[in-house]
Design an enzyme around this catalytic site. Structure first.
Site, PDB file in Angstrom:
ATOM      1  NE  ARG A 159      -3.741   0.059   2.297  1.00 39.59           N
ATOM      2  CZ  ARG A 159      -3.597   1.123   3.073  1.00 39.59           C
ATOM      3  NH1 ARG A 159      -2.623   1.167   3.968  1.00 39.59           N
ATOM      4  NH2 ARG A 159      -4.409   2.145   2.936  1.00 39.59           N
ATOM      5  N   GLY A 176      -9.000  -4.291   3.052  1.00 42.80           N
ATOM      6  CA  GLY A 176     -10.128  -4.767   3.826  1.00 42.80           C
ATOM      7  C   GLY A 176     -11.266  -5.249   2.956  1.00 42.80           C
ATOM      8  CB  CYS A 201     -11.276  -2.009  -0.488  1.00 40.73           C
ATOM      9  SG  CYS A 201     -10.103  -1.177  -1.594  1.00 40.73           S
TER      10      CYS A 201
END
Length: 409
Positions: A193, A252, A292
């Site tokens: 990320r 997520g 998400c």
């Protein structure tokens, strides 16, 4: 002698009526008519039911001073409250206030001490006038009347209901944690990320600026480590804190966040732990969740510019009271991230919170509007092979709240 539920109900009613006269006090004018009649009647109901003022008044004064110390005219509100109390139990209020002042002085709460210290107990309302108001046969307290009657009495005055605020006077406001998961065990399944460190740094700066200390940043935590972090938070002493904030930055799914090991942790399980934390009961527990909630990128809706339809005692609280969940996106959809500037939601959230001009819900609503409508956040969904733009996706943040009052940092 009234039983405990009756005493609590009348006490709650008195403090509620203190709130209702706040608007009038801001105009330097004690309310007249129905509201004043309710206030006098409710105070008189204590004597009518044989309740010992000396026994209960200390708690009442604590509740009232907590509620009104930040009002525009707290001195006037408190003076009126004490005047009525004195007519029901002469001398008792002064005695309890002096005892309470010693306790407040020891606790170091200067704002309450200042409020109490300025009470000279000189009645602004003539004694005869108060006597006349208390002479009629006492009616049941408002809190003891049927719900439909209470509602009518509270709204007949025509004034708009006022939403109270949570206390946010402690320094620091409380503890905040940021869980920042950037790297995962299997990057082919859960990608790195990039840009999340920018979000984490922005949030840390913002939360410190709002008055949270410490702001604990936990990086690349496995699922069980996230759960353990919340267990540790619940074991802390929050008795002198106003609130708690948690920021979850990770991959997520709907209602859950991924640990770096790919283990899903349900947000509901985390909130349950906080709900059982005694020191945080009745206080706001605020989540900002940058994950998400699915994989969809639905096409944006076309807007018709010519049509616009504008939209409207802690122990007894429900377990799920006082939570705020700010989600970066709505269920089943993705939350987008820039590898340099960070995620859309957190970037806008930090900007608005640092300005800190409104209550929490209003500020987050402004974030929702910016992320959902600004052209810079209009994302082209392309065909994986031809790279042709199929449609445009707009991310819609979401909030879920069980807050009972406004949060103003």
């Amino acid at each position: 002698m009234a039983n405990r539920p009756q005493v609590r109900a009348i006490t709650k009613n008195l403090t509620m009526l203190i709130d209702t006269i706040d608007a009038a006090a801001n105009k330097s004018d004690f309310p007249t008519g129905l509201q004043e009649k309710e206030f006098i009647t409710s105070a008189g109901a204590f004597a009518a039911q044989g309740v010992s003022f000396k026994e209960r008044l200390s708690d009442m004064i604590k509740a009232v001073t907590t509620k009104i110390q930040y009002a525009k005219s707290p001195q006037q509100l408190f003076e009126k409250f004490i005047q009525i109390v004195e007519r029901v139990a002469p001398g008792t209020a002064i005695q309890v206030i002096e005892t309470y002042k010693l306790q407040v002085d020891a606790d170091g709460d200067s704002s309450v001490l200042d409020l109490l210290g300025k009470q000279d107990m000189k009645p602004a309302v003539p004694v005869q006038q108060l006597d006349d108001q208390l002479k009629p046969t006492l009616e049941p307290a408002v809190a003891q009347q049927p719900a439909h009657k209470r509602h009518r009495m509270e709204t007949d005055s025509g004034s708009k209901p006022r939403v109270p605020c949570y206390r946010m006077s402690q320094k620091p406001h409380g503890v905040a944690i940021i869980i920042n998961n950037v790297h995962f065990f299997d990057p082919k399944v859960l990608s790195t990320r990039d840009g999340s460190d920018t979000d984490s740094n922005n949030l840390e700066r913002t939360l410190k600026g709002l008055g949270y200390k410490p702001v604990m940043v936990l990086e690349d935590r496995k699922g069980d480590q996230i759960t353990r972090a919340f267990r540790d938070v619940c074991e802390m002493d929050h008795s002198k804190h106003d609130s708690f904030v948690c920021c979850l930055l990770s991959h997520g799914m709907e209602g859950a966040v991924y640990g770096k090991d790919g283990q899903l942790v349900k947000i509901r399980d985390l909130s349950k732990k906080l709900a059982r934390c005694e020191g945080l009961q009745g206080k706001p527990k605020i989540f900002f969740i940058q994950t998400c909630q699915g994989s969809d990128k639905p096409e944006e809706l076309k807007k018709d510019d010519d049509k616009h339809d504008p939209d409207k005692d802690v122990a007894s609280l429900p377990r799920d009271s006082d939570f705020f969940f700010g989600y970066a996106t709505s269920p089943e959809t993705v939350a987008l991230r820039n590898e340099v500037t960070g995620t859309w939601y957190i970037h806008e959230l930090c900007q608005v919170l640092e300005e800190n001009k409104h209550d929490l819900v209003t500020m987050v609503t402004l974030v929702h509007n910016t992320v959902a409508t600004e052209d810079k956040y209009r994302y082209p969904v392309e065909d994986k092979i031809t790279k042709k733009v199929l449609h445009y996706y707009r991310q819609q943040p979401q909030l879920v709240s069980t807050l009972r009052h406004q949060v103003k940092f």
